[in-house]
Design a protein around this motif. Structure first.
Motif, PDB file in Angstrom:
ATOM      1  N   VAL A  39       0.820  -1.210   0.000  1.00 38.94           N
ATOM      2  CA  VAL A  39       0.000   0.000   0.000  1.00 38.94           C
ATOM      3  C   VAL A  39       0.858   1.267   0.000  1.00 38.94           C
ATOM      4  N   GLN A  40       2.132   1.105   0.406  1.00 42.08           N
ATOM      5  CA  GLN A  40       3.014   2.275   0.411  1.00 42.08           C
ATOM      6  C   GLN A  40       3.211   2.811  -0.994  1.00 42.08           C
ATOM      7  N   ARG A  41       3.056   1.948  -2.027  1.00 39.68           N
ATOM      8  CA  ARG A  41       3.303   2.388  -3.399  1.00 39.68           C
ATOM      9  C   ARG A  41       2.348   3.495  -3.853  1.00 39.68           C
ATOM     10  N   VAL A  42       1.240   3.649  -3.157  1.00 36.81           N
ATOM     11  CA  VAL A  42       0.302   4.718  -3.506  1.00 36.81           C
ATOM     12  C   VAL A  42       0.942   6.088  -3.256  1.00 36.81           C
ATOM     13  N   PHE A  43       1.928   6.077  -2.372  1.00 40.40           N
ATOM     14  CA  PHE A  43       2.589   7.321  -1.968  1.00 40.40           C
ATOM     15  C   PHE A  43       3.141   8.123  -3.164  1.00 40.40           C
ATOM     16  N   TYR A  44       3.764   7.395  -4.132  1.00 40.71           N
ATOM     17  CA  TYR A  44       4.424   8.103  -5.251  1.00 40.71           C
ATOM     18  C   TYR A  44       3.432   8.953  -6.028  1.00 40.71           C
ATOM     19  N   PHE A  45       2.287   8.366  -6.339  1.00 39.28           N
ATOM     20  CA  PHE A  45       1.300   9.132  -7.109  1.00 39.28           C
ATOM     21  C   PHE A  45       0.499  10.068  -6.218  1.00 39.28           C
ATOM     22  N   HIS A  46       0.381   9.711  -4.970  1.00 39.78           N
ATOM     23  CA  HIS A  46      -0.351  10.569  -4.034  1.00 39.78           C
ATOM     24  C   HIS A  46       0.328  11.931  -3.922  1.00 39.78           C
ATOM     25  N   VAL A  47       1.631  11.917  -3.664  1.00 39.93           N
ATOM     26  CA  VAL A  47       2.353  13.181  -3.525  1.00 39.93           C
ATOM     27  C   VAL A  47       2.398  13.910  -4.873  1.00 39.93           C
ATOM     28  N   SER A  48       2.563  13.142  -5.960  1.00 39.10           N
ATOM     29  CA  SER A  48       2.647  13.782  -7.273  1.00 39.10           C
ATOM     30  C   SER A  48       1.347  14.496  -7.643  1.00 39.10           C
ATOM     31  N   VAL A  92      -7.918  13.496  -6.651  1.00 34.67           N
ATOM     32  CA  VAL A  92      -7.231  12.205  -6.740  1.00 34.67           C
ATOM     33  C   VAL A  92      -6.272  12.046  -5.563  1.00 34.67           C
ATOM     34  N   ALA A  93      -5.577  13.127  -5.209  1.00 31.75           N
ATOM     35  CA  ALA A  93      -4.639  13.062  -4.083  1.00 31.75           C
ATOM     36  C   ALA A  93      -5.386  12.719  -2.796  1.00 31.75           C
ATOM     37  N   ILE A  94      -6.545  13.335  -2.593  1.00 28.58           N
ATOM     38  CA  ILE A  94      -7.307  13.062  -1.371  1.00 28.58           C
ATOM     39  C   ILE A  94      -7.769  11.606  -1.347  1.00 28.58           C
ATOM     40  N   ILE A  95      -8.267  11.137  -2.496  1.00 29.68           N
ATOM     41  CA  ILE A  95      -8.764   9.755  -2.557  1.00 29.68           C
ATOM     42  C   ILE A  95      -7.617   8.770  -2.338  1.00 29.68           C
ATOM     43  N   SER A  96      -6.486   8.991  -3.030  1.00 35.97           N
ATOM     44  CA  SER A  96      -5.374   8.050  -2.877  1.00 35.97           C
ATOM     45  C   SER A  96      -4.836   8.095  -1.458  1.00 35.97           C
ATOM     46  N   GLY A  97      -4.893   9.276  -0.828  1.00 35.29           N
ATOM     47  CA  GLY A  97      -4.486   9.375   0.566  1.00 35.29           C
ATOM     48  C   GLY A  97      -5.389   8.525   1.460  1.00 35.29           C
ATOM     49  N   PHE A 202       4.313  13.633 -13.581  1.00 38.86           N
ATOM     50  CA  PHE A 202       3.042  14.326 -13.348  1.00 38.86           C
ATOM     51  C   PHE A 202       3.138  15.801 -13.718  1.00 38.86           C
ATOM     52  N   SER A 203       4.329  16.392 -13.523  1.00 40.81           N
ATOM     53  CA  SER A 203       4.473  17.796 -13.914  1.00 40.81           C
ATOM     54  C   SER A 203       4.315  17.936 -15.419  1.00 40.81           C
ATOM     55  N   VAL A 204       4.924  16.991 -16.155  1.00 39.62           N
ATOM     56  CA  VAL A 204       4.801  17.034 -17.613  1.00 39.62           C
ATOM     57  C   VAL A 204       3.346  16.803 -18.012  1.00 39.62           C
ATOM     58  N   LEU A 205       2.703  15.860 -17.330  1.00 39.15           N
ATOM     59  CA  LEU A 205       1.288  15.595 -17.594  1.00 39.15           C
ATOM     60  C   LEU A 205       0.467  16.858 -17.377  1.00 39.15           C
ATOM     61  N   PHE A 206       0.794  17.584 -16.310  1.00 36.75           N
ATOM     62  CA  PHE A 206       0.075  18.825 -16.017  1.00 36.75           C
ATOM     63  C   PHE A 206       0.237  19.834 -17.154  1.00 36.75           C
TER      64      PHE A 206
END
Lengths: 232, 240
Positions: A39-48, A92-97, A202-206
């Motif tokens: 579940v820790q792997r969610v962290f990478y996209f959560h912070v991004s 998305v950040a809130i949900i993944s959190g 994610f920055s590039v995606l933005f």
């Protein structure tokens, strides 16, 4: 109609590629965290996603200032584009959190400063969208939107500080260790690489999405003008 | 009112600063005299505040022990709700008969209108607070006349009104004007409400000043920042 710029097409492909690489890195390159497990792997996209959210709100506040000083339509389009994208990413950040918090904190939601601030930020920019929907005159809508984007962005740090004065349990992974934080961990170098690569992807995606949204905004603006001309 | 307006016009040009204060005062006085005639705003805000307090009584079972903890929260929620009512009314009054356009035509700095309206709103909010506090004290047997609490209320109301006046000016120009103000206002004033509630309950429970001062600092910082920002952007909000 303006054809889609070559550079944008290129950026689309680069973004897709970076995103795939980021997903692969998150699942296969980054090592398994010892205590929390998968579940820790969610962290990478959560912070991004949270980072992209804040980035967009910052862009919107700056676009608001420029719009008010220069009065050029395009800055309003940039502002609303940034906020629309960031609203989604922040959600998305809130949900993944929440997904992460369920096994680690044993609850989907807690009134921790960051979570509370995130909820309030989401509400501020939801209010921004409602404000825009309530105004028909494009010029006034742009001015009010710019003013509210500036006010909203300024209030966020104050909200955060004031809620932070109440205690926090949210882990601070990057910079500073909070001993009372539940679910914190030290990143290994592979984790760090994955983390920064996700931020970059994610920055590039933005940027890519922002570009698309600005093009859409410009077209919508033209349609609006044509319709106005029709009424006159 | 007409005398006062004439006064403010007589001192045009030679001393612009005095003119500015005259203009601010003229707007404040216009609001006060309109209110003195109709008494709509204060009575509505007052009755509404009483109702909110009564509802909290049922909703929260305010027995002696609970009161200690929630008094600060109850009074601030009451002020915030009553404040929205006042802000909405005070601005839609201007919009309805084209008064705002009249004000904008006056040859004064636009920010004078902002400060005039803000001071007017602040006065009404203070009046409601002055009435509500003794009533709350009597009804719930909690002494609210603590000097620190009064300071907190002044600082909190300042920040609330500074943002509220600006946002209500925006809200009344929108199609969804009646419902828009609380939605725009509440997420932005959360630092004010939070700090005010914390400081108030600190003062009521006799906590040492060291623990309260960060909250007061937040209130002061908020007041300064948002009054300055509102002053800077008000022109864009009323521009036609």
């Amino acid at each position: 109609m303006i054809p889609k710029p070559r550079l944008l097409i290129g950026l689309d492909f680069v973004t897709a590629f970076l995103f795939v690489v980021a997903v692969v890195m998150v699942f296969f390159y980054a090592p398994l965290e010892a205590v929390m497990g998968q579940v820790q792997r969610v962290f990478y996209f959560h912070v991004s996603t949270a980072w992209v959210g804040m980035l967009g709100f910052l862009v919107a506040a700056i676009a608001g200032i420029v719009y008010l000083t220069k009065g050029e339509e395009k800055w309003d389009i940039v502002g609303v584009a940034a906020i629309e994208i960031s609203l989604v990413f922040f959600f998305v950040a809130i949900i993944s959190g929440s997904i992460w918090a369920r096994p680690i904190w044993n609850t989907w939601w807690t009134w921790d400063p960051r979570l509370t601030t995130a909820a309030i930020v989401e509400l501020i920019y939801a209010a921004y969208m409602m404000l825009r929907q309530g105004i028909e005159d494009p010029d006034r809508r742009a001015r009010f939107g710019a003013v509210y984007a500036i006010l909203g962005f300024l209030s966020v740090p104050l909200t955060f500080i004031s809620i932070r004065l109440l205690r926090t349990i949210h882990p601070v992974v990057v910079g500073g260790g909070n001993p009372t934080a539940a679910g914190g961990f030290d990143m290994s170098s592979k984790m760090l690489q994955t983390f920064f690569f996700s931020l970059f992807a994610f920055s590039v995606l933005f940027i890519d999405l922002l570009w698309h949204r600005i093009r859409l905004g410009t077209l919508a603006h033209k349609v609006e003008q044509l319709r106005m001309k029709d009424i006159d | 009112m007409s005398d006062n307006l004439r006064d403010s016009y007589q001192v045009t040009n030679p001393r612009p600063l005095t003119n500015f204060f005259h203009a601010v005062w003229a707007v404040v006085w216009k609001d006060i005299s309109a209110e003195l005639r109709s008494r709509e705003l204060i009575s509505a805000m007052f009755v509404f505040s009483l109702l909110v307090i009564l509802i909290f009584n049922f909703a929260l079972e305010l027995d002696a022990r609970a009161r200690e903890n929630v008094t600060a929260g109850v009074i601030w929620v009451t002020f915030a709700f009553a404040g929205t009512l006042g802000l909405n009314r005070s601005m839609s009054m201007e919009k309805d008969r084209g008064c705002l356009d009249g004000l904008l035509l006056a040859p004064v700095d636009r920010s004078a209108i902002y400060f005039g309206k803000a001071i007017g709103n602040l006065i009404f909010m203070f009046l409601v607070e002055i009435i509500v506090l003794p009533i709350y004290t009597v009804l719930y047997n909690v002494n609210l006349f603590v000097p620190g609490l009064i300071i907190t209320i002044i600082l909190g109301s300042l920040g609330y009104v500074a943002v509220g006046t600006l946002l209500s000016t925006m809200a009344i120009q929108a199609r969804t004007r009646d419902i828009l103000l609380p939605i725009l206002l509440f997420p932005l004033v959360i630092p004010v409400l939070l700090a005010a509630v914390k400081a108030s309950s600190g003062f009521l429970q006799g906590v040492s000043y060291d623990e309260i001062s960060p909250w007061l600092n937040i209130l002061i910082v908020y007041d300064v920042i948002f009054t300055a920002i509102a002053y800077m952007v008000f022109d864009y909000v009323v521009e036609e």
